[in-house]
Design an enzyme around this catalytic site. Structure first.
Site, PDB file in Angstrom:
ATOM      1  N   GLY A   1    -117.330 -19.110  70.544  1.00 16.88           N
ATOM      2  CA  GLY A   1    -118.230 -18.172  69.535  1.00 16.88           C
ATOM      3  C   GLY A   1    -119.664 -17.880  69.801  1.00 16.88           C
ATOM      4  O   GLY A   1    -120.280 -19.190  69.945  1.00 16.88           O
TER       5      GLY A   1
ATOM      6  N   GLU B   1    -109.143 -23.780  66.636  1.00 16.74           N
ATOM      7  CA  GLU B   1    -109.446 -24.960  65.982  1.00 16.74           C
ATOM      8  C   GLU B   1    -107.995 -25.743  65.928  1.00 16.74           C
ATOM      9  O   GLU B   1    -107.726 -26.459  64.996  1.00 16.74           O
ATOM     10  CB  GLU B   1    -109.804 -24.771  64.471  1.00 16.74           C
ATOM     11  CG  GLU B   1    -111.265 -25.610  64.168  1.00 16.74           C
ATOM     12  CD  GLU B   1    -111.994 -26.169  64.886  1.00 16.74           C
ATOM     13  OE1 GLU B   1    -113.021 -25.361  65.396  1.00 16.74           O
ATOM     14  OE2 GLU B   1    -112.070 -27.303  65.503  1.00 16.74           O
TER      15      GLU B   1
ATOM     16  N   THR C   1    -113.093 -25.263  74.999  1.00 14.63           N
ATOM     17  CA  THR C   1    -111.905 -24.364  75.460  1.00 14.63           C
ATOM     18  C   THR C   1    -112.411 -23.666  77.029  1.00 14.63           C
ATOM     19  O   THR C   1    -113.414 -23.307  77.099  1.00 14.63           O
ATOM     20  CB  THR C   1    -111.397 -23.045  74.617  1.00 14.63           C
ATOM     21  OG1 THR C   1    -110.932 -23.891  73.273  1.00 14.63           O
ATOM     22  CG2 THR C   1    -110.411 -22.529  75.138  1.00 14.63           C
TER      23      THR C   1
HETATM   24  C1  CO8 Z   1    -117.050 -21.031  61.940  1.00  9.65           C
HETATM   25  C2  CO8 Z   1    -116.211 -21.834  62.788  1.00  9.65           C
HETATM   26  C3  CO8 Z   1    -115.143 -20.707  63.668  1.00  9.65           C
HETATM   27  C4  CO8 Z   1    -114.099 -21.575  64.551  1.00  9.65           C
HETATM   28  C5  CO8 Z   1    -114.018 -21.072  65.809  1.00  9.65           C
HETATM   29  C6  CO8 Z   1    -112.936 -21.957  66.520  1.00  9.65           C
HETATM   30  C7  CO8 Z   1    -113.567 -23.240  67.364  1.00  9.65           C
HETATM   31  C8  CO8 Z   1    -112.438 -23.742  68.163  1.00  9.65           C
HETATM   32  O1  CO8 Z   1    -111.425 -23.398  68.382  1.00  9.65           O
HETATM   33  S1  CO8 Z   1    -113.099 -25.195  69.121  1.00  9.65           S
HETATM   34  C9  CO8 Z   1    -111.671 -25.749  70.066  1.00  9.65           C
HETATM   35  C10 CO8 Z   1    -110.461 -26.077  69.275  1.00  9.65           C
HETATM   36  N1  CO8 Z   1    -109.423 -26.791  69.957  1.00  9.65           N
HETATM   37  C11 CO8 Z   1    -108.739 -27.768  69.673  1.00  9.65           C
HETATM   38  O2  CO8 Z   1    -108.466 -28.083  68.198  1.00  9.65           O
HETATM   39  C12 CO8 Z   1    -107.739 -28.521  70.911  1.00  9.65           C
HETATM   40  C13 CO8 Z   1    -106.463 -28.798  70.152  1.00  9.65           C
HETATM   41  N2  CO8 Z   1    -105.941 -29.870  70.981  1.00  9.65           N
HETATM   42  C14 CO8 Z   1    -106.128 -31.277  70.747  1.00  9.65           C
HETATM   43  O3  CO8 Z   1    -106.773 -31.590  69.700  1.00  9.65           O
HETATM   44  C15 CO8 Z   1    -105.570 -32.221  71.689  1.00  9.65           C
HETATM   45  O4  CO8 Z   1    -105.230 -31.696  72.724  1.00  9.65           O
HETATM   46  C16 CO8 Z   1    -104.507 -32.797  70.914  1.00  9.65           C
HETATM   47  C17 CO8 Z   1    -104.680 -33.853  69.700  1.00  9.65           C
HETATM   48  C18 CO8 Z   1    -103.304 -31.936  70.628  1.00  9.65           C
HETATM   49  C19 CO8 Z   1    -103.646 -33.938  71.705  1.00  9.65           C
HETATM   50  O5  CO8 Z   1    -104.632 -34.673  72.568  1.00  9.65           O
HETATM   51  P1  CO8 Z   1    -104.227 -35.920  73.444  1.00  9.65           P
HETATM   52  O6  CO8 Z   1    -105.365 -36.463  73.931  1.00  9.65           O
HETATM   53  O7  CO8 Z   1    -103.022 -35.692  74.020  1.00  9.65           O
HETATM   54  O8  CO8 Z   1    -103.980 -36.842  72.089  1.00  9.65           O
HETATM   55  P2  CO8 Z   1    -102.645 -37.588  71.705  1.00  9.65           P
HETATM   56  O9  CO8 Z   1    -102.257 -38.577  72.810  1.00  9.65           O
HETATM   57  O10 CO8 Z   1    -101.761 -36.670  70.956  1.00  9.65           O
HETATM   58  O11 CO8 Z   1    -103.292 -38.541  70.577  1.00  9.65           O
HETATM   59  C20 CO8 Z   1    -104.027 -39.674  70.985  1.00  9.65           C
HETATM   60  C21 CO8 Z   1    -104.623 -40.125  69.691  1.00  9.65           C
HETATM   61  O12 CO8 Z   1    -105.495 -39.518  69.180  1.00  9.65           O
HETATM   62  C22 CO8 Z   1    -105.298 -39.161  67.743  1.00  9.65           C
HETATM   63  N3  CO8 Z   1    -106.128 -37.843  67.718  1.00  9.65           N
HETATM   64  C23 CO8 Z   1    -105.981 -36.649  68.347  1.00  9.65           C
HETATM   65  N4  CO8 Z   1    -106.907 -35.728  67.700  1.00  9.65           N
HETATM   66  C24 CO8 Z   1    -107.372 -36.413  67.076  1.00  9.65           C
HETATM   67  C25 CO8 Z   1    -108.580 -35.831  65.944  1.00  9.65           C
HETATM   68  N5  CO8 Z   1    -108.860 -34.545  66.082  1.00  9.65           N
HETATM   69  N6  CO8 Z   1    -109.150 -36.706  65.255  1.00  9.65           N
HETATM   70  C26 CO8 Z   1    -108.730 -38.092  65.226  1.00  9.65           C
HETATM   71  N7  CO8 Z   1    -107.771 -38.389  65.859  1.00  9.65           N
HETATM   72  C27 CO8 Z   1    -107.082 -37.647  66.858  1.00  9.65           C
HETATM   73  C28 CO8 Z   1    -103.943 -39.185  67.541  1.00  9.65           C
HETATM   74  O13 CO8 Z   1    -103.733 -39.206  66.222  1.00  9.65           O
HETATM   75  C29 CO8 Z   1    -103.634 -40.204  68.572  1.00  9.65           C
HETATM   76  O14 CO8 Z   1    -103.827 -41.308  67.862  1.00  9.65           O
HETATM   77  P3  CO8 Z   1    -102.685 -42.598  67.925  1.00  9.65           P
HETATM   78  O15 CO8 Z   1    -102.877 -42.988  69.536  1.00  9.65           O
HETATM   79  O16 CO8 Z   1    -103.118 -43.715  67.108  1.00  9.65           O
HETATM   80  O17 CO8 Z   1    -101.148 -41.934  67.652  1.00  9.65           O
HETATM   81  C1  FAD Z   2    -111.177 -15.907  67.724  1.00 10.95           C
HETATM   82  C2  FAD Z   2    -111.024 -17.224  68.469  1.00 10.95           C
HETATM   83  C3  FAD Z   2    -112.407 -17.932  68.433  1.00 10.95           C
HETATM   84  C4  FAD Z   2    -112.369 -19.155  69.233  1.00 10.95           C
HETATM   85  N1  FAD Z   2    -113.639 -19.827  69.326  1.00 10.95           N
HETATM   86  C5  FAD Z   2    -113.820 -20.916  69.834  1.00 10.95           C
HETATM   87  C6  FAD Z   2    -114.969 -21.837  70.159  1.00 10.95           C
HETATM   88  O1  FAD Z   2    -115.811 -21.333  69.450  1.00 10.95           O
HETATM   89  N2  FAD Z   2    -114.783 -22.918  70.962  1.00 10.95           N
HETATM   90  C7  FAD Z   2    -113.710 -23.344  71.412  1.00 10.95           C
HETATM   91  O2  FAD Z   2    -113.979 -24.208  72.403  1.00 10.95           O
HETATM   92  N3  FAD Z   2    -112.851 -22.513  71.742  1.00 10.95           N
HETATM   93  C8  FAD Z   2    -112.371 -21.532  70.688  1.00 10.95           C
HETATM   94  N4  FAD Z   2    -111.451 -20.860  70.727  1.00 10.95           N
HETATM   95  C9  FAD Z   2    -110.314 -21.115  71.583  1.00 10.95           C
HETATM   96  C10 FAD Z   2    -109.356 -21.604  70.887  1.00 10.95           C
HETATM   97  O3  FAD Z   2    -109.604 -23.036  70.248  1.00 10.95           O
HETATM   98  C11 FAD Z   2    -107.936 -21.979  71.772  1.00 10.95           C
HETATM   99  O4  FAD Z   2    -107.616 -20.581  71.851  1.00 10.95           O
HETATM  100  C12 FAD Z   2    -106.797 -22.689  71.039  1.00 10.95           C
HETATM  101  O5  FAD Z   2    -107.385 -24.080  71.017  1.00 10.95           O
HETATM  102  C13 FAD Z   2    -105.525 -22.595  71.677  1.00 10.95           C
HETATM  103  O6  FAD Z   2    -105.365 -22.914  72.935  1.00 10.95           O
HETATM  104  P1  FAD Z   2    -105.157 -21.868  74.253  1.00 10.95           P
HETATM  105  O7  FAD Z   2    -105.742 -20.637  73.656  1.00 10.95           O
HETATM  106  O8  FAD Z   2    -105.007 -22.642  75.193  1.00 10.95           O
HETATM  107  O9  FAD Z   2    -103.478 -21.621  73.655  1.00 10.95           O
HETATM  108  P2  FAD Z   2    -102.277 -22.417  74.315  1.00 10.95           P
HETATM  109  O10 FAD Z   2    -102.323 -23.855  73.999  1.00 10.95           O
HETATM  110  O11 FAD Z   2    -101.826 -22.086  75.822  1.00 10.95           O
HETATM  111  O12 FAD Z   2    -101.029 -21.774  73.459  1.00 10.95           O
HETATM  112  C14 FAD Z   2    -100.038 -21.039  73.885  1.00 10.95           C
HETATM  113  C15 FAD Z   2     -98.699 -21.342  73.316  1.00 10.95           C
HETATM  114  O13 FAD Z   2     -98.610 -22.586  73.971  1.00 10.95           O
HETATM  115  C16 FAD Z   2     -97.836 -23.450  72.797  1.00 10.95           C
HETATM  116  N5  FAD Z   2     -98.011 -25.072  73.173  1.00 10.95           N
HETATM  117  C17 FAD Z   2     -99.265 -25.517  73.909  1.00 10.95           C
HETATM  118  N6  FAD Z   2     -99.323 -26.777  73.759  1.00 10.95           N
HETATM  119  C18 FAD Z   2     -98.066 -27.109  73.389  1.00 10.95           C
HETATM  120  C19 FAD Z   2     -97.528 -28.483  73.152  1.00 10.95           C
HETATM  121  N7  FAD Z   2     -98.052 -29.615  73.523  1.00 10.95           N
HETATM  122  N8  FAD Z   2     -96.290 -28.288  72.407  1.00 10.95           N
HETATM  123  C20 FAD Z   2     -95.590 -27.216  72.104  1.00 10.95           C
HETATM  124  N9  FAD Z   2     -96.329 -26.090  72.378  1.00 10.95           N
HETATM  125  C21 FAD Z   2     -97.422 -26.006  73.062  1.00 10.95           C
HETATM  126  C22 FAD Z   2     -98.616 -22.915  71.554  1.00 10.95           C
HETATM  127  O14 FAD Z   2     -97.923 -23.542  70.400  1.00 10.95           O
HETATM  128  C23 FAD Z   2     -98.788 -21.592  71.758  1.00 10.95           C
HETATM  129  O15 FAD Z   2     -97.559 -20.988  71.201  1.00 10.95           O
HETATM  130  C24 FAD Z   2    -111.348 -19.481  70.030  1.00 10.95           C
HETATM  131  C25 FAD Z   2    -110.210 -18.672  70.219  1.00 10.95           C
HETATM  132  C26 FAD Z   2    -110.128 -17.840  69.192  1.00 10.95           C
HETATM  133  C27 FAD Z   2    -108.942 -16.694  69.394  1.00 10.95           C
END
Ligand code: CO8
Ligand code: FAD
Length: 572
Positions: free
Chosen positions: A89, A331, A50
């Protein structure tokens, strides 16, 4: 325990994402070089994906990794303020390495997001390395134990083999070798799958505290002249807490299923069979969103059901909420995850089923629904008879609701296209329906898994009480979403009235077993860390003891009297 922390810790990302990402994406040589020292905490890592400007939209991430063949290095750079890594984190002060997700540039072309291991602090002095600007992002809603950080990279050079190359590769001359599937670099499926179990644990803790406390708290008057009753005897208190209890059991079974499914499919992927990855992605994304949204709301119901003492940190409920609520955001933000499940799986499956394809897995019911649509509808057209006792018929009702909402979303897209909207606009103007379809699909999966689990229970008494919980979970969900069922012609108003009456009966049936059902979670006092939820129910004495330990009570007269009150008085 790393993904089920009792309390957030600075090493959560190291244990929960850095190590698993190495396991999934490192070559054997990289495992040797990085995993071993990371396992021994020489290397402490985080997962830096992120950025300040992007968390959801991965393709929009701006950090670059440009290959320099003359030095066999990647140059990692944060080109803009919005590209600064933000939130990871343990990044601010704890980690000395980060897995950085960056847009890979080589031979003048961009090949999208890839993972790179970047040293960020000196292994001995812990001082940030040249070109690395790193720190903590400041106080948050909670997670105060975790140094979520920022990371700005200024042309930082790392060796070629610091790119995780189990799937994609860059050759020494800069040639890019594609991964067997572009989807493998997304990752995150592991943690999303584990978060489902975390939702179950948060629910189990919250309802254990609230139900135990409701059994020892006496308040008001039920029958004039009689002693104050346990608040657990009030129907409204049961209506608040017993559906949470049922959900805690439901999500426990779903969490186990999700973990087993993750293990099975990731085993197939390691063996080179990627065919189940779409199902795993859709299921983990949808159930992560469904269970965290439900658990998030339920923790607050449990807190408020404990009255004033629920608001005290001694109850542990405020801390459970503060630590759990970011699961709806990290996530994969929940709305985005629900849209992924709908757009990338449910609507695609609906269209395949509509042309006669036999579907497998959690969407097989869409084939059945497609076949149903081809058969002449019964003249009555009305809702089928409803049994408020037969679990299998309720599973079928949820299945038909899901099929109906998937069809509604798919048809909405079709209608928007017919109005002349572009593909993207048609999808955006159907996204409320898409989220509803995902929610209904996940709800069906949860109810089905709960009922399937009962088949594995041999003990008749246990099976009976779990069946009552499953009935309550299914009927409460039906009542809460009666609009969907009525709109789909699956429920009539008289049937909805019968459902409400049956729910009241079930609350009464569960009352004698409620405390035993939370004791069955076997959460000891140390893990619960709650005065209200103590196993011995000795709340008041321990509440008084807890309060007396408050730092403010270290002195009888607090220094603020002499520093502020007294001088203020003298000036009035
Ligand atoms: C202890 C732990 C504490 C946790 C702390 C928190 C840690 C974090 O937050 S880490 C950061 C987390 N961030 C996220 O999860 C980011 C969320 N966003 C996304 O995953 C992507 O932007 C997403 C999927 C919404 C859109 O991505 P984009 O590249 O536009 O993909 P999209 O065009 O929708 O899909 C492309 C293809 O990939 C596939 N795909 C997308 N994501 C995934 C995945 N994760 N795995 C497998 N396939 C996937 C889709 O199904 C699609 O398949 P198909 O072409 O067959 O239909
Ligand atoms: C406690 C905590 C720990 C974290 N730890 C990590 C970490 O260890 N590593 C890491 O990489 N990240 C981490 N993150 C970041 C986290 O993964 C992101 O905050 C999360 O993926 C959401 O993305 P964003 O913050 O950009 O929100 P945004 O995507 O900007 O979301 C804001 C609003 O926009 C809307 N929105 C966004 N895209 C769309 C769409 N395509 N269609 C419709 N609505 C949409 C959402 O639904 C939401 O209501 C952490 C966050 C928190 C709060």
């Amino acid at each position: 325990s790393c993904v089920h922390p009792d309390r957030p810790e600075p090493l959560d990302l190291h244990l929960g994402m850095f190590l698993p990402t190495l396991l999934n994406q490192a070559t054997p040589e990289q495992m040797e070089r990085f995993f071993t020292p990371a396992w021994n905490l020489r290397i402490i890592g985080t997962y830096a994906q992120t950025e300040m400007g992007h968390g959801t939209h991965l393709r929009g991430l701006e950090t670059t990794a440009t290959f320099d063949p003359s030095t066999q290095e990647f140059v990692l750079h944060s080109p803009t303020i919005s590209s600064i890594k933000w939130w990871p984190g343990g990044l601010g002060k704890t980690s000395n390495h980060a897995i950085v997700l960056a847009q890979l540039h080589t031979q003048g072309r961009c090949h999208g997001l890839h993972a790179f291991i970047v040293p960020i602090r000196d292994m001995d002095t812990h001082v940030p390395l040249p070109g690395v600007v790193v720190g903590d992002i400041g106080p948050k809603f909670g997670f105060s134990e975790v140094d979520n950080g920022f990371l700005k990279l200024e042309h930082v050079r790392i060796p070629l083999d610091n790119m995780l190359m189990k799937f994609a590769k860059v050759e020494p001359d800069g040639t890019y070798v594609k991964p067997p599937s572009a989807k493998l670099t997304y990752g995150m499926v592991f943690i999303r799958s584990m978060i489902v179990g975390q939702s179950a644990l948060a629910l189990a803790k919250s309802c254990t505290i609230a139900i135990r406390y409701s059994a020892v708290r006496h308040q008001s008057e039920l029958r004039p002249g009689e002693p104050e009753p346990q608040i657990l005897n009030y129907q409204t208190q049961q209506h608040k807490l017993f559906p949470v209890l049922a959900a805690a059991y439901a999500f426990t079974f779903v969490g186990q299923y999700m973990k087993d499914t993750y293990r099975r499919i990731s085993g197939d992927i390691h063996a080179g069979d990627y065919s189940q990855l779409p199902e795993l992605h859709a299921l983990s994304a949808g159930l992560k969103a469904f269970t965290t949204w439900a658990a998030n709301a339920a923790i607050e119901v449990c807190r408020m059901s404990c009255g004033g003492h629920g608001y005290s940190r001694s109850s542990a409920l405020p801390d459970i909420y503060v630590e759990f609520t970011p699961t709806c955001t990290y996530e994969g933000e929940n709305t985005v995850m629900m849209l992924q499940t709908a757009s990338r799986y449910l609507v695609k499956s609906y269209r395949q089923a509509s042309v006669g394809q036999r579907l497998q897995g959690s969407v097989s019911y869409l084939s059945e629904a497609a076949a149903q649509r081809l058969r002449p509808r019964p003249v009555s057209g009305g809702a089928a008879p409803l049994s408020t006792q037969d679990l299998l018929s309720l599973v079928h009702l949820y299945q038909r609701r899901a099929a109906s909402l998937v069809e509604l979303a798919a048809k909405s897209i079709q209608q928007e296209l017919q109005r002349g909207r572009s593909q993207e606009e048609a999808w955006n103007h159907s996204s409320i329906d898409l989220v509803r379809a995902s929610d209904a699909h996940c709800h069906f999966v949860v109810v089905k898994l709960f009922v399937d689990k009962l088949e594995q229970v041999d003990d008749a008494a246990v099976k009976a009480v779990l069946s009552t919980l499953a009935l309550l979970y299914a009927l409460k969900g039906l009542a809460d979403n009666s609009g969907d069922f009525l709109q789909a012609g699956l429920l009539t108003v008289p049937q909805a009235t019968r459902v409400s009456a049956r729910i009241k009966e079930l609350l009464e049936e569960l009352r004698p077993d409620a405390v035993a059902l939370v004791d069955a979670f076997d959460l000891n006092d140390r893990k619960l860390n709650s005065v209200l939820g103590r196993y011995d129910g000795n709340v008041y004495e321990h509440l008084y003891e807890w309060a007396r330990q408050s730092p403010l009570n270290a002195t009888e007269v607090h220094e603020s009297f002499h520093k502020y009150l007294k001088p203020l008085r003298s000036r009035l």
